[in-house]
Design a protein around this motif. Structure first.
Motif, PDB file in Angstrom:
ATOM      1  N   ARG A  15      10.654  -3.793  -5.731  1.00 49.51           N
ATOM      2  CA  ARG A  15      10.453  -4.598  -6.949  1.00 49.51           C
ATOM      3  C   ARG A  15      10.733  -6.074  -6.681  1.00 49.51           C
ATOM      4  O   ARG A  15       9.968  -6.952  -7.098  1.00 49.51           O
ATOM      5  CB  ARG A  15      11.354  -4.083  -8.073  1.00 49.51           C
ATOM      6  CG  ARG A  15      10.894  -2.761  -8.677  1.00 49.51           C
ATOM      7  CD  ARG A  15      11.639  -2.453  -9.960  1.00 49.51           C
ATOM      8  NE  ARG A  15      13.049  -2.184  -9.720  1.00 49.51           N
ATOM      9  CZ  ARG A  15      13.547  -0.979  -9.471  1.00 49.51           C
ATOM     10  NH1 ARG A  15      12.735   0.069  -9.412  1.00 49.51           N
ATOM     11  NH2 ARG A  15      14.840  -0.804  -9.274  1.00 49.51           N
ATOM     12  N   VAL A  16      11.838  -6.347  -5.991  1.00 47.61           N
ATOM     13  CA  VAL A  16      12.169  -7.731  -5.652  1.00 47.61           C
ATOM     14  C   VAL A  16      11.091  -8.328  -4.749  1.00 47.61           C
ATOM     15  O   VAL A  16      10.618  -9.458  -4.952  1.00 47.61           O
ATOM     16  CB  VAL A  16      13.551  -7.804  -4.974  1.00 47.61           C
ATOM     17  CG1 VAL A  16      13.811  -9.209  -4.419  1.00 47.61           C
ATOM     18  CG2 VAL A  16      14.652  -7.408  -5.954  1.00 47.61           C
ATOM     19  N   GLY A  17      10.688  -7.560  -3.741  1.00 47.20           N
ATOM     20  CA  GLY A  17       9.674  -8.044  -2.814  1.00 47.20           C
ATOM     21  C   GLY A  17       8.351  -8.335  -3.496  1.00 47.20           C
ATOM     22  O   GLY A  17       7.684  -9.342  -3.198  1.00 47.20           O
ATOM     23  N   ALA A  18       7.960  -7.455  -4.429  1.00 46.75           N
ATOM     24  CA  ALA A  18       6.699  -7.664  -5.143  1.00 46.75           C
ATOM     25  C   ALA A  18       6.742  -8.953  -5.954  1.00 46.75           C
ATOM     26  O   ALA A  18       5.773  -9.732  -5.970  1.00 46.75           O
ATOM     27  CB  ALA A  18       6.420  -6.473  -6.048  1.00 46.75           C
ATOM     28  N   ARG A  19       7.863  -9.180  -6.619  1.00 51.04           N
ATOM     29  CA  ARG A  19       7.984 -10.376  -7.461  1.00 51.04           C
ATOM     30  C   ARG A  19       7.904 -11.655  -6.630  1.00 51.04           C
ATOM     31  O   ARG A  19       7.151 -12.585  -6.944  1.00 51.04           O
ATOM     32  CB  ARG A  19       9.306 -10.336  -8.230  1.00 51.04           C
ATOM     33  CG  ARG A  19       9.438 -11.445  -9.256  1.00 51.04           C
ATOM     34  CD  ARG A  19      10.824 -11.488  -9.860  1.00 51.04           C
ATOM     35  NE  ARG A  19      11.798 -12.029  -8.908  1.00 51.04           N
ATOM     36  CZ  ARG A  19      12.871 -11.378  -8.494  1.00 51.04           C
ATOM     37  NH1 ARG A  19      13.124 -10.144  -8.902  1.00 51.04           N
ATOM     38  NH2 ARG A  19      13.699 -11.951  -7.637  1.00 51.04           N
ATOM     39  N   VAL A  20       8.667 -11.681  -5.536  1.00 49.36           N
ATOM     40  CA  VAL A  20       8.707 -12.888  -4.705  1.00 49.36           C
ATOM     41  C   VAL A  20       7.379 -13.087  -3.980  1.00 49.36           C
ATOM     42  O   VAL A  20       6.851 -14.216  -3.903  1.00 49.36           O
ATOM     43  CB  VAL A  20       9.878 -12.807  -3.704  1.00 49.36           C
ATOM     44  CG1 VAL A  20       9.854 -13.995  -2.745  1.00 49.36           C
ATOM     45  CG2 VAL A  20      11.202 -12.749  -4.453  1.00 49.36           C
ATOM     46  N   ALA A  21       6.820 -11.998  -3.467  1.00 49.99           N
ATOM     47  CA  ALA A  21       5.541 -12.114  -2.761  1.00 49.99           C
ATOM     48  C   ALA A  21       4.450 -12.610  -3.706  1.00 49.99           C
ATOM     49  O   ALA A  21       3.629 -13.468  -3.336  1.00 49.99           O
ATOM     50  CB  ALA A  21       5.158 -10.763  -2.166  1.00 49.99           C
TER      51      ALA A  21
END
Length: 379
Positions: free
Chosen positions: A105-111
């Protein structure tokens, strides 16, 4: 066709946009990893050093595949295998699926934030940016599902391996293996040896239901001969254990040092063969002692009671019963008479006969032999 592939087929990214996004790939991957470190506690230490470099490369690879998908040059399944293996690796590293899903979830948001900025700067129209967002989160959903499958499969595989190691340990204990071998097997199974183990024999069908009420470190075998199951219960509180087994057809052996628990199993097995109704072997020690070597006991009876073969069978039976009660009650005639439901004078008469047949009846050695000889009824 997966949802991510359908979204990709609807997206029109020109070469200029793709080139701009690929140029930002390394920076995006670094920001994703840093955000995961900052926001997901389970990864605070896992992403440092050599492991951190490996994961950074994995993130860049995933993002590269994502851009391939967005440009129509890949399929969603190309990244699924890597995500599946990532899920398996999380189990081996001792992390839960919750931690990995949080990282996704964090990775999706930042990416998305980084890639969207690059796409807008490259002039991607707003309508295409919206489709780009749909593709981003569809892709992450599919990676998450693949990782969840890998995580579940690895847990199941490790569970089966763990069960096999525990079963192997139980069989080695029954085989009275060398203590060093047992320690190695216990370590391989991740099983911490207790002070003692208590063997419980019961029908195979009752084994696992009974196990669920006991210490989770109990060792289990459910495929012994005669449809028998075995529980090796660590450091058992015996009264409590017996209460837990009240509704089970179980025989409970004595506690023994864990590496010698085969002795507990042997006693429980012998008790069950002696009398299927025995539950607590500690309540039947005399019978178990006398039945330990039935051939020797038969020889002892034949020798010690040989004088009774000189009288009629019915007389011999009455005299043996009288002798048994006389020995048990230490010669107290009234108690012997009460146990036999006869008059004390009858006891006096029979004992006179016995003293004629056994002139050395007062000898301690003769008393010991006779006590052992008549110790089991019906033998």
């Amino acid at each position: 066709m997966s949802y991510a592939i359908r979204r990709a087929s609807e997206l029109a990214l020109d070469e200029t946009t793709i080139t701009a996004l690929r140029a930002a790939l390394k920076t995006t991957a670094d920001e994703v990893v840093q955000a995961i470190i900052d926001e997901v506690p389970s990864y605070a230490n896992a992403l440092s050093g050599r492991m951190g470099a490996t994961i950074r490369r994995a993130v860049r690879t995933a993002l590269g595949h994502y851009l391939d998908l967005a440009s129509g040059n890949a399929t969603a399944g190309d990244g699924g295998d890597a995500a599946y293996e990532l899920g398996r690796g999380e189990v081996r590293d001792g992390r839960s699926m919750d931690a990995l899903l949080s990282a996704y979830r964090v990775g999706a948001r930042v990416a998305w934030r980084c890639l969207a900025a690059g796409a807008v700067s490259a002039g991607l129209p707003a309508a295409e940016v919206a489709k780009f967002a749909e593709l981003t989160f569809a892709y992450i959903d599919e990676l998450s599902a693949a990782s969840a499958a890998g995580h579940a499969d690895e847990l199941a595989a490790q569970g089966r391996a763990h069960e096999r190691h525990l079963e192997h340990l139980a069989r080695e204990i029954l085989a009275d293996a060398n203590p060093d071998v047992l320690l190695a097997s216990a370590q391989r199974a991740g099983w911490h040896p207790p002070v003692s183990l208590t063997a419980v024999l019961l029908p195979a069908a009752q084994t696992w239901p009974a196990y669920r009420t006991l210490d989770p470190n109990t060792l289990v075998l459910d495929d012994l001969p005669d449809a028998t199951g075995l529980l090796l219960v660590p450091d058992a509180d015996r009264p409590h254990l017996l209460r837990q087994l009240t509704d089970r057809t179980a025989v409970v052996g004595p506690p023994r040092p864990w590496a010698r628990a085969s002795a507990s199993y042997a006693r429980a097995t012998r008790a069950r063969s002696l009398d299927p109704d025995i539950r607590d072997t500690e309540d039947h020690l005399p019978e178990l002692v006398l039945s330990a070597d039935m051939d020797a006991h038969a020889d002892l009876r034949a020798r010690a009671l040989a004088p009774l073969r000189t009288v009629p069978v019915a007389t011999a039976r009455r005299l043996e019963e009288t002798l048994r009660e006389w020995l048990l009650h230490q010669g107290r005639r009234d108690e012997v008479a009460a146990a036999l439901f006869v008059h004390p004078q009858t006891v006096r008469y029979r004992m006179a006969q016995l003293r004629e047949l056994f002139p050395d009846l007062a000898s301690p050695h003769r008393v010991l032999e006779l006590m052992l000889a008549v110790g089991l009824r019906g033998t």
